[in-house]
Design a protein around this motif. Structure first.
Motif, short mmCIF file in Angstrom:
data_model
loop_
_atom_site.label_atom_id
_atom_site.label_comp_id
_atom_site.label_asym_id
_atom_site.label_seq_id
_atom_site.Cartn_x
_atom_site.Cartn_y
_atom_site.Cartn_z
N TYR A 239 27.87 38.41 55.40
CA TYR A 239 29.27 38.85 55.40
C TYR A 239 29.35 40.27 55.94
CZ TYR A 239 29.70 35.08 51.92
OH TYR A 239 29.66 33.89 51.25
N ARG A 240 30.45 40.55 56.60
CA ARG A 240 30.81 41.92 56.96
C ARG A 240 32.11 42.23 56.22
NH1 ARG A 240 33.92 44.66 60.88
NH2 ARG A 240 32.96 46.61 61.64
N VAL A 241 32.08 43.26 55.40
CA VAL A 241 33.19 43.54 54.49
C VAL A 241 33.63 44.99 54.66
CG1 VAL A 241 33.97 43.47 52.10
CG2 VAL A 241 32.18 41.90 52.85
N SER A 242 34.92 45.20 54.73
CA SER A 242 35.44 46.56 54.75
C SER A 242 34.90 47.34 53.57
CB SER A 242 36.96 46.54 54.72
OG SER A 242 37.49 47.83 54.51
N ALA A 243 34.40 48.53 53.81
CA ALA A 243 33.81 49.32 52.73
C ALA A 243 34.82 49.61 51.63
CB ALA A 243 33.24 50.62 53.28
N ALA A 244 36.09 49.70 51.99
CA ALA A 244 37.12 49.98 50.99
C ALA A 244 37.73 48.69 50.43
CB ALA A 244 38.22 50.84 51.60
N GLY A 245 37.27 47.54 50.90
CA GLY A 245 37.82 46.28 50.45
C GLY A 245 37.14 45.78 49.19
N PHE A 246 37.64 44.63 48.71
CA PHE A 246 37.11 44.08 47.46
C PHE A 246 35.85 43.28 47.72
CE2 PHE A 246 36.62 40.59 44.47
CZ PHE A 246 36.55 41.29 43.28
N TRP A 247 34.86 43.50 46.85
CA TRP A 247 33.64 42.71 46.80
C TRP A 247 33.14 42.75 45.37
CZ3 TRP A 247 31.70 39.30 50.10
CH2 TRP A 247 30.39 38.87 49.97
N GLN A 248 32.55 41.68 44.90
CA GLN A 248 32.05 41.66 43.53
C GLN A 248 31.05 42.79 43.32
OE1 GLN A 248 32.99 39.86 40.97
NE2 GLN A 248 34.41 38.50 42.04
N VAL A 249 31.18 43.53 42.20
CA VAL A 249 30.40 44.76 42.05
C VAL A 249 29.00 44.54 41.51
CG1 VAL A 249 32.49 46.14 41.74
CG2 VAL A 249 31.29 45.27 39.73
N HIS A 250 28.78 43.51 40.70
CA HIS A 250 27.45 43.27 40.15
C HIS A 250 26.53 42.77 41.26
CE1 HIS A 250 24.16 41.64 37.77
NE2 HIS A 250 24.70 42.12 36.66
N SER A 278 41.63 34.08 48.69
CA SER A 278 40.31 33.85 49.27
C SER A 278 39.57 35.11 49.67
CB SER A 278 40.43 32.93 50.49
OG SER A 278 41.42 33.42 51.39
N GLY A 279 40.21 36.26 49.66
CA GLY A 279 39.53 37.51 49.92
C GLY A 279 38.85 37.54 51.28
N ALA A 280 37.68 38.13 51.32
CA ALA A 280 36.93 38.29 52.57
C ALA A 280 36.10 37.07 52.91
CB ALA A 280 36.04 39.53 52.49
N GLY A 281 36.24 36.00 52.11
CA GLY A 281 35.54 34.76 52.43
C GLY A 281 34.28 34.51 51.65
N LEU A 282 34.10 35.19 50.52
CA LEU A 282 32.89 34.98 49.72
C LEU A 282 32.69 33.50 49.40
CD1 LEU A 282 30.48 35.82 47.95
CD2 LEU A 282 32.11 36.20 46.08
N LEU A 283 33.76 32.82 48.98
CA LEU A 283 33.66 31.40 48.64
C LEU A 283 34.02 30.50 49.82
CD1 LEU A 283 35.36 31.58 45.13
CD2 LEU A 283 32.92 31.68 45.65
N THR A 284 34.82 30.99 50.75
CA THR A 284 35.21 30.19 51.90
C THR A 284 34.00 29.75 52.71
OG1 THR A 284 37.08 31.75 52.04
CG2 THR A 284 36.91 30.07 53.77
N LEU A 285 33.10 30.67 52.97
CA LEU A 285 31.93 30.37 53.80
C LEU A 285 31.05 29.28 53.20
CD1 LEU A 285 30.24 30.85 56.30
CD2 LEU A 285 29.27 32.89 55.21
N PRO A 286 30.64 29.39 51.93
CA PRO A 286 29.81 28.30 51.39
C PRO A 286 30.56 26.97 51.28
CG PRO A 286 30.36 29.90 49.68
CD PRO A 286 30.74 30.51 50.99
#
Length: 413
Positions: A239-250, A278-286
């Motif tokens: 994944y490529r995610v905006s640094a200021a965007g949401f991503w799971q922290v753990h 769906s956010g940045a596609g964490l679940l979309t891709l799998p």
């Protein structure tokens, strides 16, 4: 002096004064006798901090983060509780919330899955060995009036400078953001918001007021995104995610949630899958990798831009930017056999859940970060004939009251 009772949603324990008044006490454990300092008085209840423990619980341990103790910053309200007891605490809150807010039917559905024992809250890999420390790959700080990085005092706008942050990933601690001698003090100004990110691949990144910052001038355009890599049962996901965007922290959360959702959804090969929030596609891709014909909807346009990059090898995925509401669900969801939703902390709400149920999918997978919102959404689904078929809770936020739940719902009967 009070003896505190069961934990309540939000990181408190419930106590009652001699006059029957309810007091929500932080920094205590069930069964302890403590002296408290009242921090807020309302007509129906008070809030308080336990400032002296007279009769401690066997589950009390020295705080792993004293700066988040009474009068301190928010974000570490269970730092004085042994890890196994933290998970029991959260399991108790989950069961209570499902019954009190979700209703007896929802509570009984979940109890039937566990033989009446209630859902456990599961540790993520490596957390017990590390004492639940060093898990967070993203931290938010605020600069105080003297130029030091800190966090807000609990339920306050006052910034407290921090000396340590043991919940942060080691790569973030190595940046030297905290303390009087932090070299970053020449980069930011009082009042600035500082975000630090330690992605799973590549160097950590610091943003000041949303812009990439560095101690030394770098050539070329500033970095605006980070790369994340997730190992999964459908192969390596990148994944490529905006640094200021949401991503799971753990650090283990992305893989944990991907596997939990794939398991809850069952076989999606050839099925039409509607994914909401769906956010940045964490679940979309799998889900796409697993063969689902995915249609996704996300309200944050920046996240959708990230998702388009992350799904570039799956042009068949239909990505939409827009508000998640009942009308959008009806427009996009026709023929969906599986619906996956990962709403924000407030939940999806009754109208969205009703619209999802009206699609008559075989399976609904609900990912929740707030037990009260989950309970409301499950109640709405139950009223439309959907019952919980599986439910798993994960301790994605050790030393805080937060946790995540993945529930699969199907038609009753």
């Amino acid at each position: 002096m009070v003896t505190v009772g069961a934990p309540a949603h939000g990181g408190h324990c419930v106590a009652r004064l001699d006059d029957g008044r309810v007091v929500f006490v932080r920094h205590a454990l069930p069964g302890e006798t403590v002296r408290v300092r009242i921090t807020e008085q309302r007509s129906k209840y008070w809030r308080a901090d336990a400032v002296e423990v007279l009769e401690p619980s066997a589950d009390r341990v020295p705080s792993v983060w004293p700066e988040a103790g009474p009068g301190g910053v928010g974000g570490g309200e269970l730092a004085h509780v042994a890890l196994p007891a933290q998970r029991r605490w959260k399991a108790t809150v989950l069961a209570d919330t499902l019954r009190r807010i979700g209703g007896e039917q929802v509570a009984e559905d979940v109890a039937a899955l566990t033989g009446g024992a209630g859902a456990e809250v599961e540790a993520l890999p490596g957390d017990d060995e590390a004492g639940g420390l060093g898990t967070r790959t993203r931290v938010d700080l605020t600069v105080d009036g003297a130029g030091r990085a800190g966090m807000y005092r609990f339920r306050s706008h006052e910034v407290l400078a921090l000396r340590e942050m043991p919940l942060a990933h080691p790569a973030l601690l190595e940046l030297g953001l905290l303390g009087e001698d932090a070299p970053w003090r020449r980069v930011w100004r009082p009042g600035a918001r500082v975000e630090a990110v330690a992605p799973s691949t590549g160097e950590p990144m610091v943003l000041v007021d949303g812009e990439a910052a560095a101690l030394r001038r770098r050539s070329g355009p500033p970095r605006r995104a980070v790369r994340e890599r997730v190992e999964s049962s459908v192969g390596e996901l990148t994944y490529r995610v905006s640094a200021a965007g949401f991503w799971q922290v753990h650090r283990q959360a992305p893989r944990t949630l991907v596997e939990a959702v794939l398991d809850a959804a069952g076989s999606v090969a050839g099925a039409r899958v509607l994914e909401l929030y769906s956010g940045a596609g964490l679940l979309t891709l799998p889900l796409a990798r697993a063969g689902g014909a995915v249609v996704s909807l996300e309200g944050a346009e920046g996240a959708v831009r990230d998702a388009r990059r992350n799904l570039h090898e799956h042009p068949e995925v239909d990505l939409h930017a827009g508000r998640v509401d009942a009308a959008a669900v009806r427009t996009l969801g026709g023929g969906a056999g599986v619906v996956v939703l990962d709403p924000p902390r407030v939940g999806a709400g009754a109208e969205v859940m009703s619209a999802v149920a009206d699609l008559a999918p075989e399976t609904i997978v609900h990912v929740a970060c707030d037990p009260a919102a989950l309970a409301r959404d499950l109640r709405a689904a139950r009223e439309k004939g959907y019952v919980v078929r599986s439910l798993h809770a994960y301790d994605l936020f050790p030393h805080t009251h937060h946790f995540e739940v993945v529930a699969a719902l199907g038609r009753a009967g």
